[in-house]
Design a protein around this motif. Sequence first.
Motif, PDB file in Angstrom:
ATOM      1  N   LEU A 134      -1.797   7.103   8.302  1.00 57.66           N
ATOM      2  CA  LEU A 134      -1.099   7.002   7.015  1.00 57.66           C
ATOM      3  C   LEU A 134       0.163   7.853   6.953  1.00 57.66           C
ATOM      4  O   LEU A 134       0.914   7.779   5.985  1.00 57.66           O
ATOM      5  CB  LEU A 134      -2.050   7.408   5.881  1.00 57.66           C
ATOM      6  CG  LEU A 134      -3.180   6.425   5.591  1.00 57.66           C
ATOM      7  CD1 LEU A 134      -4.163   7.018   4.593  1.00 57.66           C
ATOM      8  CD2 LEU A 134      -2.624   5.100   5.071  1.00 57.66           C
ATOM      9  N   MET A 139       0.830  -1.189   0.000  1.00 64.44           N
ATOM     10  CA  MET A 139       0.000   0.000   0.000  1.00 64.44           C
ATOM     11  C   MET A 139       0.869   1.244   0.000  1.00 64.44           C
ATOM     12  O   MET A 139       2.003   1.233   0.467  1.00 64.44           O
ATOM     13  CB  MET A 139      -0.898   0.033   1.234  1.00 64.44           C
ATOM     14  CG  MET A 139      -0.159  -0.065   2.554  1.00 64.44           C
ATOM     15  SD  MET A 139      -1.030   0.681   3.934  1.00 64.44           S
ATOM     16  CE  MET A 139      -0.804   2.411   3.572  1.00 64.44           C
ATOM     17  N   THR A 176      -4.076   0.367  -2.375  1.00 58.23           N
ATOM     18  CA  THR A 176      -3.850  -0.890  -1.665  1.00 58.23           C
ATOM     19  C   THR A 176      -3.661  -2.013  -2.682  1.00 58.23           C
ATOM     20  O   THR A 176      -4.188  -1.960  -3.797  1.00 58.23           O
ATOM     21  CB  THR A 176      -5.040  -1.217  -0.748  1.00 58.23           C
ATOM     22  OG1 THR A 176      -6.214  -1.411  -1.546  1.00 58.23           O
ATOM     23  CG2 THR A 176      -5.290  -0.083   0.238  1.00 58.23           C
ATOM     24  N   ALA A 221       3.008   5.673   6.179  1.00 59.87           N
ATOM     25  CA  ALA A 221       3.003   4.878   4.954  1.00 59.87           C
ATOM     26  C   ALA A 221       3.938   5.489   3.912  1.00 59.87           C
ATOM     27  O   ALA A 221       4.353   6.648   4.010  1.00 59.87           O
ATOM     28  CB  ALA A 221       1.587   4.799   4.397  1.00 59.87           C
ATOM     29  N   GLU A 253      -3.633  -5.910   9.889  1.00 62.22           N
ATOM     30  CA  GLU A 253      -2.777  -5.833   8.706  1.00 62.22           C
ATOM     31  C   GLU A 253      -3.546  -5.866   7.385  1.00 62.22           C
ATOM     32  O   GLU A 253      -3.018  -5.424   6.361  1.00 62.22           O
ATOM     33  CB  GLU A 253      -1.786  -7.009   8.714  1.00 62.22           C
ATOM     34  CG  GLU A 253      -0.891  -7.061   9.940  1.00 62.22           C
ATOM     35  CD  GLU A 253      -0.044  -5.818  10.084  1.00 62.22           C
ATOM     36  OE1 GLU A 253       0.491  -5.343   9.066  1.00 62.22           O
ATOM     37  OE2 GLU A 253       0.076  -5.322  11.223  1.00 62.22           O
ATOM     38  N   CYS A 312      -3.865  -3.607   3.647  1.00 61.24           N
ATOM     39  CA  CYS A 312      -3.981  -2.433   4.514  1.00 61.24           C
ATOM     40  C   CYS A 312      -5.066  -2.694   5.543  1.00 61.24           C
ATOM     41  O   CYS A 312      -6.243  -2.850   5.179  1.00 61.24           O
ATOM     42  CB  CYS A 312      -4.318  -1.187   3.688  1.00 61.24           C
ATOM     43  SG  CYS A 312      -4.410   0.323   4.659  1.00 61.24           S
ATOM     44  N   MET A 344      -3.186   0.864   9.871  1.00 60.87           N
ATOM     45  CA  MET A 344      -2.662   1.827   8.897  1.00 60.87           C
ATOM     46  C   MET A 344      -3.701   2.827   8.413  1.00 60.87           C
ATOM     47  O   MET A 344      -3.358   3.926   7.983  1.00 60.87           O
ATOM     48  CB  MET A 344      -2.075   1.066   7.710  1.00 60.87           C
ATOM     49  CG  MET A 344      -0.836   0.262   8.067  1.00 60.87           C
ATOM     50  SD  MET A 344      -0.429  -0.984   6.818  1.00 60.87           S
ATOM     51  CE  MET A 344      -1.493  -2.339   7.322  1.00 60.87           C
TER      52      MET A 344
END
Length: 289
Positions: free
Chosen positions: A281, A1, A208, A284, A249, A224, A228
């Motif tokens: 996020l 992701m 994702t 990320a 997860e 994702c 997250m």
Amino acid sequence: MKVIIYTDNIVKNIKKAETLVNVPVSLMFKDFYEDIWKHLHHRVDNDIFSLHFEDSVCYSIGKARRNQKGAVVTTTYDVMDCVVDRCIKNIYIPINAFDNREGVSLFEARQIAKMVRSCDDNAHAYGMITSGCLNGSRPDMQRLCKIWATLNGDIESISLGGSFWLGQNENLPKFISDVRIGEYMLFGTIPYNGNENKLGVNGIELWTKVVGVYPERSQILLDCGYSMADMNECCCFDNGLQYSDSSSEYTVMDVINGRCSDYCIGDFVVFTPSYKSLVKLRYAEHEYR
């Protein structure tokens, strides 16, 4: 992701916001999306509210730094700390006007503003009102004018937040210094307002990856989970998918047309993340376009 940031769209939203109100627009960069600013600063010249940026107004009570030009305070003790100890000249006093957050009463606001002037003749006191973050209530123009009439002489102007104010159809009074935007800048959306003509364009997408395909139960698995993003609040671009559930997860999506053959492991499923999901996020992978 990964998170895709479309900087052109964010700039477009800022420019459109400026056409929706008759006062300047200021930009709110919360600490969980501050990194976006360095990809925009050379393209816009709006005032900034942030937690860390030099020459910005610190939006968080008690966290302003010496290199910032403004601070938010809710007590006279905060004024002493910011004006005297940290030499910050621009003091913003949040006023409770239906948001029921950090805002103080008009009586308290007057006392705080008087303290600002008594600490430093060169310091400035401003009012601050936030609407649309917790609920759809806001002060109408009559209420705004009454607030100003009570505080005029103690404060110099009132700053309004947030994007909620872009959806109104009335010109703002001259004592309004600016409208602060965050959500509209990033997503082009206005809370509690469905006027499509005033909406902007989306500036952030969550991509994702499909890591599992299960035809027997008409579901796919995405990489994702709730650690997250708040996937149940994110909007999926694919109308053939519907959110089912998330683990830490992964996220399970129902294939509502029953055609799991449309999806393969490695495919991307794209979402518009919710504003609150940006908190998670921040860690990320980000790609700027």
